[in-house]
Design a protein around this motif. Structure first.
Motif, mmCIF file in Angstrom:
data_model
loop_
_atom_site.group_PDB
_atom_site.id
_atom_site.type_symbol
_atom_site.label_atom_id
_atom_site.label_comp_id
_atom_site.label_asym_id
_atom_site.label_seq_id
_atom_site.Cartn_x
_atom_site.Cartn_y
_atom_site.Cartn_z
ATOM 1 N N PRO A 1 26.194 35.637 48.675
ATOM 2 C CA PRO A 1 27.082 35.732 47.509
ATOM 3 C C PRO A 1 28.516 35.373 47.899
ATOM 4 O O PRO A 1 28.995 35.753 48.971
ATOM 5 C CB PRO A 1 26.962 37.200 47.092
ATOM 6 N N GLY A 2 29.182 34.645 47.044
ATOM 7 C CA GLY A 2 30.550 34.243 47.335
ATOM 8 C C GLY A 2 31.335 33.965 46.073
ATOM 9 O O GLY A 2 30.780 33.858 44.971
ATOM 10 N N VAL A 3 32.635 33.847 46.236
ATOM 11 C CA VAL A 3 33.530 33.532 45.129
ATOM 12 C C VAL A 3 34.558 32.523 45.638
ATOM 13 O O VAL A 3 35.012 32.613 46.772
ATOM 14 C CB VAL A 3 34.218 34.803 44.572
ATOM 15 N N VAL A 4 34.884 31.563 44.790
ATOM 16 C CA VAL A 4 35.817 30.501 45.166
ATOM 17 C C VAL A 4 37.075 30.620 44.317
ATOM 18 O O VAL A 4 37.001 30.576 43.083
ATOM 19 C CB VAL A 4 35.198 29.106 44.972
ATOM 20 N N ILE A 5 38.214 30.800 44.974
ATOM 21 C CA ILE A 5 39.500 30.731 44.269
ATOM 22 C C ILE A 5 39.782 29.251 44.042
ATOM 23 O O ILE A 5 40.049 28.502 44.978
ATOM 24 C CB ILE A 5 40.616 31.384 45.107
ATOM 25 N N SER A 6 39.686 28.824 42.780
ATOM 26 C CA SER A 6 39.620 27.387 42.520
ATOM 27 C C SER A 6 40.811 26.816 41.759
ATOM 28 O O SER A 6 41.000 25.598 41.748
ATOM 29 C CB SER A 6 38.328 27.056 41.762
ATOM 30 N N GLY A 7 41.612 27.631 41.095
ATOM 31 C CA GLY A 7 42.785 27.116 40.392
ATOM 32 C C GLY A 7 42.420 26.003 39.420
ATOM 33 O O GLY A 7 41.527 26.135 38.578
ATOM 34 N N ALA A 8 43.097 24.852 39.565
ATOM 35 C CA ALA A 8 42.907 23.736 38.635
ATOM 36 C C ALA A 8 41.512 23.136 38.697
ATOM 37 O O ALA A 8 41.121 22.373 37.804
ATOM 38 C CB ALA A 8 43.947 22.649 38.910
ATOM 39 N N TRP A 9 40.733 23.448 39.742
ATOM 40 C CA TRP A 9 39.373 22.939 39.819
ATOM 41 C C TRP A 9 38.436 23.635 38.834
ATOM 42 O O TRP A 9 37.364 23.102 38.518
ATOM 43 C CB TRP A 9 38.810 23.138 41.230
ATOM 44 N N LEU A 10 38.797 24.821 38.364
ATOM 45 C CA LEU A 10 37.860 25.641 37.603
ATOM 46 C C LEU A 10 37.347 24.933 36.356
ATOM 47 O O LEU A 10 36.144 24.921 36.088
ATOM 48 C CB LEU A 10 38.522 26.971 37.216
#
Length: 467
Positions: free
Chosen positions: A391-400
């Motif tokens: 399990p993971g989470v990506v801090i993506s900013g403008a990619w979201l």
């Protein structure tokens, strides 16, 4: 006084002669103007919705509105007219949403040309085409952004103001406000032009114009208020960029290299020429253009993030030049603006092996390559997320927004994407057994805005390098 300019300027008889010109001649001019504007943009409608993540937010929101039947803003303060129309077209993908913006650019071009014709500008169709091909207008007329939609409404309002049709002008401006709320600042310069030539009915016309614009604009924002409450009018401050970036956005990214040279020469020539009185007093045209420059210039300097914020200035600068510069010089100035999106862009990476060729590429080609690069990198991001087992989470900013559009949701395998996490939320997620990743460019964003190094919090890059 420059006699050659007198043949071009708006003399008292010029508007009447322009109005009495053969309708079929005007129709032919409008037809070629519309066709050139339309077909010049068709090769640039793809790929994707644009390089600005807000365009992808709009596309995702349009789909959500269409599927749920409930309004929600793509981002505050809301862009209800643009979002509502896009909700009707979202199934057509980038071609439909970008194409709708192209149609709006055709409307803006035609209305600007008709406004100049009403002022008696002989070469009105040339100047309208010059506005359509100004790089910042051209680039934003082939993506799913709201700037050109608001411009179309504003130019329609300008044309109707010059025709002394205050109610129609108010309706057009109200719809433009519904596309982009900052368009409300156009009330002041347009009201000034309206008051300049309506005689004893001045105050009645002004009241009709203001009432129509206010009522239509307010009606457009009813769904925004019902959904997001009265505090909908807000913006996000991402820090102040370097002054070098601010100046480049306000010059090269608006006009392009050749366009900037054309406008600079045009302003010098305009300052040396005297404008002959026409249907609108010369001082009034200059004052209206000055008001637009002051209002939108101040707004840009307050939040100087996008060159698109300065699109409202473009037609007013060209209006000022076209009504003052002698007619023989119109052709060269307009030609330079028309080729500016396609040739000679001086900003380039000095480390690039093909730096000379890069400099010769125009803004439109460079923007297309940027859109292609964003698309390829989004797919790389998704592939990297699918490879993660835990399990993971990506801090993506403008990619979201791009990820959600490409994957259909913010969850890819066992990896979720979020726009931003606070340091406290990062630690909580890690405590729950999730690995916290960050997308490209987010480490520097966090360092600038959050004053925290993501690696120091245990964050890991989802991708090491991007081409």
């Amino acid at each position: 006084m420059d006699t050659s300019h007198a043949r071009n300027a708006a003399e008292p008889s010029a508007p009447q002669s322009a109005v009495s010109a053969p309708v079929d001649g005007m129709g032919r001019s409008l037809l070629w103007l519309a066709l050139v504007t339309l077909f010049s943009r068709l090769p640039f409608l793809l790929p994707g919705y644009g390089s600005d993540s807000d365009a992808w937010l709009l596309a995702n929101t349009a789909r959500a509105i269409a599927e749920s039947g409930r309004y929600t803003a793509s981002r505050l303060p809301g862009y209800p007219v643009h979002e509502g129309v896009s909700a009707l077209l979202w199934q057509g993908g980038p071609l439909a949403l970008n194409g709708a913006t192209t149609v709006a650019s055709v409307v803006a071009t035609l209305c600007f040309g008709l406004a100049l014709r009403t002022l008696g500008v002989r070469n009105w169709s040339w100047w309208a085409l010059a506005m359509a091909f100004t790089p910042v207008v051209f680039i934003n007329s082939v993506v799913a952004m709201d700037y050109v939609w608001a411009l179309a409404g504003t130019m329609a309002a300008l044309w109707q103001v010059l025709r002394r049709q205050p109610v129609l002008a108010g309706v057009a401006l109200g719809l433009a406000i519904g596309c982009r709320i900052t368009t409300g600042a156009m009330l002041l310069p347009l009201a000034l032009l309206l008051c300049a030539g309506v005689g004893k009915h001045r105050w009645r016309s002004l009241a009709s114009f203001a009432a129509a614009a206010g009522l239509i604009g307010a009606a457009c924002f009813v769904p925004v208020v019902l959904t997001h409450g009265r505090g909908f009018f807000m913006y996000y401050d991402s820090g102040y960029p370097p002054w070098g970036d601010i100046m480049v956005r306000a010059t090269h990214e608006v006009w392009g290299t050749m366009g900037l040279l054309s406008v600079a020469i045009g302003l010098v020539l305009a300052a040396r020429s005297a404008c002959v009185p026409g249907p609108v007093p010369p001082w009034c045209l200059s004052a209206a253009a000055g008001i637009v420059l002051a209002l939108y210039g101040w707004a840009y300097l307050r939040l100087p993030y996008e060159a698109g914020y300065l699109i409202p200035l473009v037609p007013w600068v060209l209006l000022f030049i076209s009504t003052r510069v002698p007619q023989p010089r119109h052709g060269a100035l307009c030609l330079a603006l028309c080729i500016s999106p396609f040739a000679l862009y001086l900003r380039t990476d000095p480390k690039a092996s093909d730096a000379v060729w890069q400099a010769l590429k125009g803004p439109a080609q460079r923007e297309t390559e940027r859109r292609q690069r964003w698309g390829r990198n989004t797919q790389r991001l998704l592939a990297a997320a699918r490879e993660k087992r835990g399990p993971g989470v990506v801090i993506s900013g403008a990619w979201l927004a791009r990820v959600e559009n490409a994957a259909g949701s913010a969850q890819v395998g066992r990896t979720g994407f979020v726009y931003l996490l606070s340091a406290r939320e990062v630690r909580r997620r890690q405590g729950d057994g999730e690995t916290v990743f960050y997308a490209p460019y987010q480490r520097s964003y966090w360092l600038d805005g959050q004053f925290v190094e993501l690696p120091a919090l245990g964050g890991k890059p989802l991708l090491r390098d991007l081409p």
